[in-house]
Enzyme design. Structure first.
Site, PDB file in Angstrom:
ATOM      1  N   ASP A  44      11.720  57.068  49.614  1.00 19.27           N
ATOM      2  CA  ASP A  44      12.879  56.479  49.083  1.00 19.27           C
ATOM      3  C   ASP A  44      12.672  55.328  48.094  1.00 19.27           C
ATOM      4  O   ASP A  44      11.448  54.903  48.207  1.00 19.27           O
ATOM      5  CB  ASP A  44      13.814  56.136  49.949  1.00 19.27           C
ATOM      6  CG  ASP A  44      15.237  56.195  49.881  1.00 19.27           C
ATOM      7  OD1 ASP A  44      15.726  55.964  48.641  1.00 19.27           O
ATOM      8  OD2 ASP A  44      16.099  56.150  50.441  1.00 19.27           O
TER       9      ASP A  44
HETATM   10  C1  BGC Z   1      18.956  56.178  48.384  1.00 23.86           C
HETATM   11  C2  BGC Z   1      18.349  57.672  48.222  1.00 23.86           C
HETATM   12  C3  BGC Z   1      18.668  57.858  46.510  1.00 23.86           C
HETATM   13  C4  BGC Z   1      17.687  56.867  45.850  1.00 23.86           C
HETATM   14  C5  BGC Z   1      17.583  56.864  44.350  1.00 23.86           C
HETATM   15  C6  BGC Z   1      18.136  55.197  47.426  1.00 23.86           C
HETATM   16  O1  BGC Z   1      18.940  53.904  47.576  1.00 23.86           O
HETATM   17  O2  BGC Z   1      18.662  56.001  49.648  1.00 23.86           O
HETATM   18  O3  BGC Z   1      19.242  58.599  48.701  1.00 23.86           O
HETATM   19  O4  BGC Z   1      18.004  59.241  46.214  1.00 23.86           O
HETATM   20  O5  BGC Z   1      18.199  55.643  46.298  1.00 23.86           O
HETATM   21  O6  BGC Z   1      18.945  56.733  43.753  1.00 23.86           O
END
Ligand code: BGC
Length: 708
Positions: free
Chosen positions: A252
């Site tokens: 992530d």
């Molecule tokens: C989230 C993810 C997301 C990523 C990209 C993170 O803050 O937890 O679910 O895909 O950001 O935007």
């Protein structure tokens, strides 16, 4: 196609294409392909990287070999946070989609958002959130698919199939146990193997089997002390080993903590490296030179990425679809009409069109419908109806805006019943709203709860004095219906005072229209709760939100979260502890009624169940027939083992049948290792919710076991 580039030939076997391409790539190119960047402006960079579309993620391709840029966008509810001046179609929230219990709709929604993503130039969607909603105060529950591993797994699998039908890669996430936002970057979710396998991991396992996503995103948090992005057991043993996952894992954004160490533990791609402590994966070349990582491991990591891209068709240059906006909004409307759950109805709904005056109160019903906050937020066609920006302009501020989609319930109600006089009050003054309600035939109160990624709600009460507003309105006119626009469950101290309650969740781009259709009975509500509405926070496994006090003082403090419920997430916890609920899992009323008969069970090696359901009311409607194991040889249990949604005309009957997956009622045995079905007698029931079981039977099952 260039004959020197045989990996671009779609007629070759996928594995052969991967092998040939790996041979053609230099080590530097391979490493670059697994170094993910933020696709929009980011800390230290005022503009998106060259070639990026201005979204969540970007990785430059290798043009000399025909490897495309990886253009990545969130997420499960639509093409998110893309400020392209155009917009996209916003589906209802994930939890809402789970409330349809309708796999076909989840797949249609996935196909719709995947088509928009492709049309906008994306080839990877970060869509497929299926963390179990263990913590009802989690700010991100609206993105997930409820508390049951079978329901969440089936629904996420369907949505992923839809997304990936558009030559792009979908990403199931957040692996695993990202059950709350408070402390998500640092907390350790502590749980034993068996309960983890039987709950959160089972949702992922089923979702991956049914959806075959190209990618898996690791969670921010730690599990049993180890960051998910460095979790050898989760990634190598379970995901790639036991489950045979052959796609790639990605961290992530800001969730990668090392280079060679993470790679060896099974992390294949660093994402949004601008948010990590350092760009760890840029140093993988050095790690190979120093003997800390092998070339073969780098080939495995890059090969997994290429397998996903090639498998999706992302190298095949198929023409992007064009967006049929009306057709897409129609998917949002059809979905919204099935997400709404009629929680309570004292013969108040549907409203007759013979009424003369209706009070519409609160919830910005004159403006639009609320949406959840964070990375999944979809900018709708034409922009938001209203936005409230947070007071502080931090890096995350754009993700923390309260936003309303332009689908105002008031306008939709007026359009649905032009002969009725609708009077609106914003609900700011309960006495004024109550006076209006007293002067009308019926009052419709819209109650909102904004939830968002990054933050959990402090408690399950409706915020901003809305409980007092509803109580005042209901006192003035008991013919009051409440429409909840919330991220998840809320408490309803006014439940007995009102005539009807609808849960509309965050209902998406056609939410207002769907609510109006339900209110007037043009659509018969058929949503069923994918999550328990607790009666009291004191009844939750963790009555207080874990780490909340600590995180207030020290945002990145490390702390442990334990789960007294173990595998018994949600309804199973309430049932095993005999705790009352406000509304149980699976619950949802209809404007017609259904009778159940002829429950038949087949046992032996496999369990199958059948029941006849009949619409015994006067309107067409849909019943979600649910089957539960209620008793195992070890004692009482409550586990959803399957369901079927039957759309029935008045008087019509249908036999609903399921063939149950033993993993949902078996025990996981880490020593075996695998699933163990105890031989003996099992109780099975069919019903309309986990607490409204209509027919009971028993069946003998043979002892069996099954690999992890
Ligand atoms: C989230 C993810 C997301 C990523 C990209 C993170 O803050 O937890 O679910 O895909 O950001 O935007």
């Amino acid at each position: 196609m260039n004959s020197n580039q045989p990996w671009l030939d779609p007629s070759l076997e996928r594995e052969e294409r991967v092998r040939l391409l790996l041979r053609a790539l230099t080590r530097e190119e391979k490493i670059a392909l697994i170094n993910g960047h933020i696709g929009s402006k980011s800390p230290g960079r005022a503009a998106p990287p060259d070639g990026a579309l201005g979204s969540a993620g970007f990785v430059p391709g290798v043009p000399r070999l025909g490897v495309p840029d990886q253009q990545e966008t969130d997420a499960s509810l639509g093409v998110a946070n893309l400020h392209d001046g155009v917009g996209a179609t916003a589906l209802p929230s994930g939890l809402a989609i789970a409330a349809t219990w309708n796999e076909d709709l989840a797949e249609a929604g996935g196909a719709m958002i995947g088509a928009e993503a492709r049309a906008k130039g994306f080839n990877v969607m970060l869509a497929g959130g299926c963390n179990l909603t263990r913590e009802p105060r989690c700010g991100r529950n609206f993105e997930y698919l409820g508390e049951d591993p079978l329901l969440a797994g089936v629904m996420v699998g369907a949505s992923i199939r839809g997304v990936q039908s558009n030559q792009l890669v979908a990403t199931i996430k957040h692996f695993a146990l990202n059950a709350q936002e408070t402390g998500r970057m640092s907390l350790s979710a502590n749980i034993d193997e068996a309960p983890l396998r039987e709950s959160d991991l089972l949702a992922f396992q089923i979702g991956i089997e049914r959806g075959r996503p190209g990618s898996v995103m690791t969670a921010y948090n730690r599990v049993n002390g180890i960051y998910c992005g460095e979790h050898d057991w989760l990634l190598n043993t379970v995901l790639k080993g036991d489950w045979g996952f052959d796609g790639y894992t990605m961290s992530d954004w800001g969730g990668c903590h090392s280079g060679a160490k993470a790679a060896k533990a099974g992390l294949d791609r660093e994402s949004g490296q601008e948010l990590d402590r350092e760009p760890f994966f840029q140093k993988l070349g050095e790690a190979i030179d120093q003997g800390a990582l092998t070339e073969a491991k780098l080939d495995d990591m890059t090969g997994r990425l290429l397998r996903a891209l090639i498998g999706a068709g992302a190298l095949d240059g198929a023409p992007a679809p064009t967006i049929d906006r009306d057709a897409h909004l129609d998917v949002a409307r059809r979905t919204a009409e099935e997400v709404i759950v009629l929680l309570k109805n004292d013969a108040l709904l549907p409203l007759p069109r013979s009424l003369s005056r209706i009070a519409v109160i609160g919830g910005h019903a004159d403006i639009g419908v609320l949406a959840g906050g964070g990375s999944s937020s979809v900018v709708p066609w034409g922009g938001f109806a209203k936005e409230i920006k947070p007071a502080n302009d931090t890096l995350w501020a754009p993700f923390l805006r309260q936003r309303w989609l332009p689908s105002a319930p008031l306008a939709a109600l007026r359009a649905a019943a032009p002969e009725i006089d609708f009077a609106f009050d914003d609900g700011a003054d309960p006495a004024r709203a109550a006076a209006l309600a007293a002067s009308c035939d019926v009052a419709l109160v819209f109650a909102e709860q904004w939830t968002s990624e990054f933050i959990d709600v402090p408690n399950l009460s409706l915020p901003d004095g809305q409980d007092a507003l509803i109580a005042a309105v209901a006192r003035a006119n008991p013919r009051t219906a409440v429409v909840l626009i919330t991220g998840g469950p809320v408490l309803a101290p006014w439940r007995d005072a009102v005539g009807a309650i609808l849960a509309a969740w965050y209902p998406g781009a056609r939410g207002g229209e769907a609510i109006a259709a339900i209110v007037f009975g043009d659509v018969n509500p058929s949503g069923r709760l994918p999550i328990t509405f607790p009666a009291d926070e004191a009844d939750l496994p963790n009555p207080a939100l874990p780490g909340a006090d600590l995180a207030k003082e020290t945002p990145f403090a490390k702390f442990d979260v334990t789960y007294p419920e173990g595998a018994d997430v949600g309804y199973r916890w309430f049932a095993s502890r005999k705790r009352p609920t406000l509304f149980p899992f699976g619950h949802g009323l209809s404007y017609t009624s259904f009778a159940y008969s002829e429950l038949t069970l087949e046992g032996g090696e496999a369990l199958a169940a059948h029941v006849l359901v009949t619409n015994v009311g006067a309107r067409a409607g849909a019943e979600t027939v649910q089957f539960y194991v209620t008793n195992r040889p070890g004692g009482a249990a409550l586990r959803l083992i399957g369901w079927g949604k039957a759309h029935l005309q008045p008087g019509e009957s249908r036999r609903v049948s399921i063939a149950a997956d033993p993993r949902v009622w078996a025990d996981y045995d880490p020593v075996l290792p695998g699933w163990r079905v105890a031989g003996g007698s099992y109780g099975v029931a069919a019903g309309a919710s986990c607490a409204d079981l209509r027919l009971h039977g028993a069946v003998a099952l043979a002892a069996s076991s099954r690999r992890p």
